[in-house]
Design an enzyme around this catalytic site. Structure first.
Site, PDB file in Angstrom:
ATOM      1  N   TYR A 134       0.903  -1.149  -0.134  1.00 61.51           N
ATOM      2  CA  TYR A 134      -0.012   0.007  -0.135  1.00 61.51           C
ATOM      3  C   TYR A 134       0.761   1.201   0.024  1.00 61.51           C
ATOM      4  CZ  TYR A 134      -3.492   3.467   1.712  1.00 61.51           C
ATOM      5  OH  TYR A 134      -4.308   4.582   1.892  1.00 61.51           O
ATOM      6  N   ASP A 173      -2.420  -1.301  -3.862  1.00 60.71           N
ATOM      7  CA  ASP A 173      -2.581   0.165  -4.393  1.00 60.71           C
ATOM      8  C   ASP A 173      -1.545   0.891  -4.383  1.00 60.71           C
ATOM      9  OD1 ASP A 173      -3.671   2.704  -4.392  1.00 60.71           O
ATOM     10  OD2 ASP A 173      -4.899   2.654  -2.362  1.00 60.71           O
TER      11      ASP A 173
END
Length: 280
Positions: A134, A173
């Site tokens: 992330y 992400d």
């Protein structure tokens, strides 16, 4: 409008495509920024495990310390669970669920300051490393862009060290829409976090070191394919989105990839899941 419940029975989760070596997939890895694990569970998103049935699910932005995991997660028996939480309550965090126990699991990217947020889990398997990540957001008015650029350097070095031992599969992400095709409104977002020239050049620099953005390799000209939509202005219904979530692989195993599917019909977060079908 603003529905959070997926029509699971209407979605085709099958994969019939073969890879460049003529093989069908024997490994299914899914990736999802869940936008808060507790709310994700309340929205019945655990059904994704039932319908997609991934061998591995990587989650980002769990916002949940391990001791506060929802009971529904704790009760999952089919998956081994690994969690990397932020020192800050209700912030960042990643998780990994896998049917097969890894040879080894490590947390972070070997940078004590950057690792405080809980942004990376690496699972080592026989033939590859899987990195669930992330990436930091550059923030409103780009206040955390310097931190983001520091992350890019440290993460690139970390992945290179893994790739020297065995191929890597990176998912998560990445908080950047790499090219104009990856964002619905490029012209009005050139100074927005996730589409600055610095962030885009960072992704270009990373890929040039021998890694492949699997979706764009398979679908070089496919437009209007996004993985994130703001909750504002009914953006998801209008498909005004960003492709921020990726499966990136070492160039030498791209030929083993069968497909990378963006599950835009699956609801429950401001991001949708994506699934990599590969033969390892």
């Amino acid at each position: 409008m603003n529905s959070t419940v997926s029509k699971w029975d209407k979605i085709n989760f099958a994969c019939t495509k073969k890879n460049g070596e003529g093989q069908k997939a024997n490994l299914k890895i899914s990736c999802w920024n869940v936008g808060g694990l507790k709310s994700w569970v309340k929205k019945e998103c655990l059904k994704f495990l039932e319908y997609e049935d991934p061998d591995i699910l990587c989650m980002q932005e769990t916002k949940c310390n391990e001791e506060k995991l929802p009971e529904e997660i704790k009760e999952l028996k089919e998956y081994k669970q690994y969690w990397c939480s932020s020192k800050k309550e209700g912030y960042a965090g990643v998780g990994l669920l896998t049917k097969k126990e890894p040879l080894k699991v490590t947390y972070g990217i070997n940078d004590p300051e950057l690792d405080e947020d809980g942004r990376c889990i690496t699972a080592e398997f026989d033939e590859y490393y899987l990195v669930c990540v992330y990436v930091p957001n550059a923030g409103r008015k780009l206040v955390t862009l310097p931190k983001r650029l520091d992350w890019n350097v440290a993460f690139k070095d970390y992945v290179q060290s893994l790739d020297e031992e065995k191929p890597v599969i990176i998912c998560g992400d990445m908080n950047v829409a790499h090219n104009e095709i990856d964002i619905a409104r490029p012209s009005t977002n050139t100074k927005s976090a996730g589409f600055t020239i610095e962030e885009r050049e960072g992704m270009t620099d990373f890929l040039q070191d021998g890694y492949i953005d699997t979706f764009r390799k398979l679908y070089p000209d496919k437009a209007d394919m996004y993985t994130y939509w703001t909750y504002m202005a009914n953006a998801r219904a209008k498909n005004i989105g960003w492709r921020l979530d990726y499966f990136i692989v070492s160039e030498r195993i791209m030929n083993k990839v069968c497909d990378n599917v963006i599950r835009s019909e699956v609801l429950g977060s401001d991001h949708c899941p994506l699934t990599l079908f590969i033969n390892m």
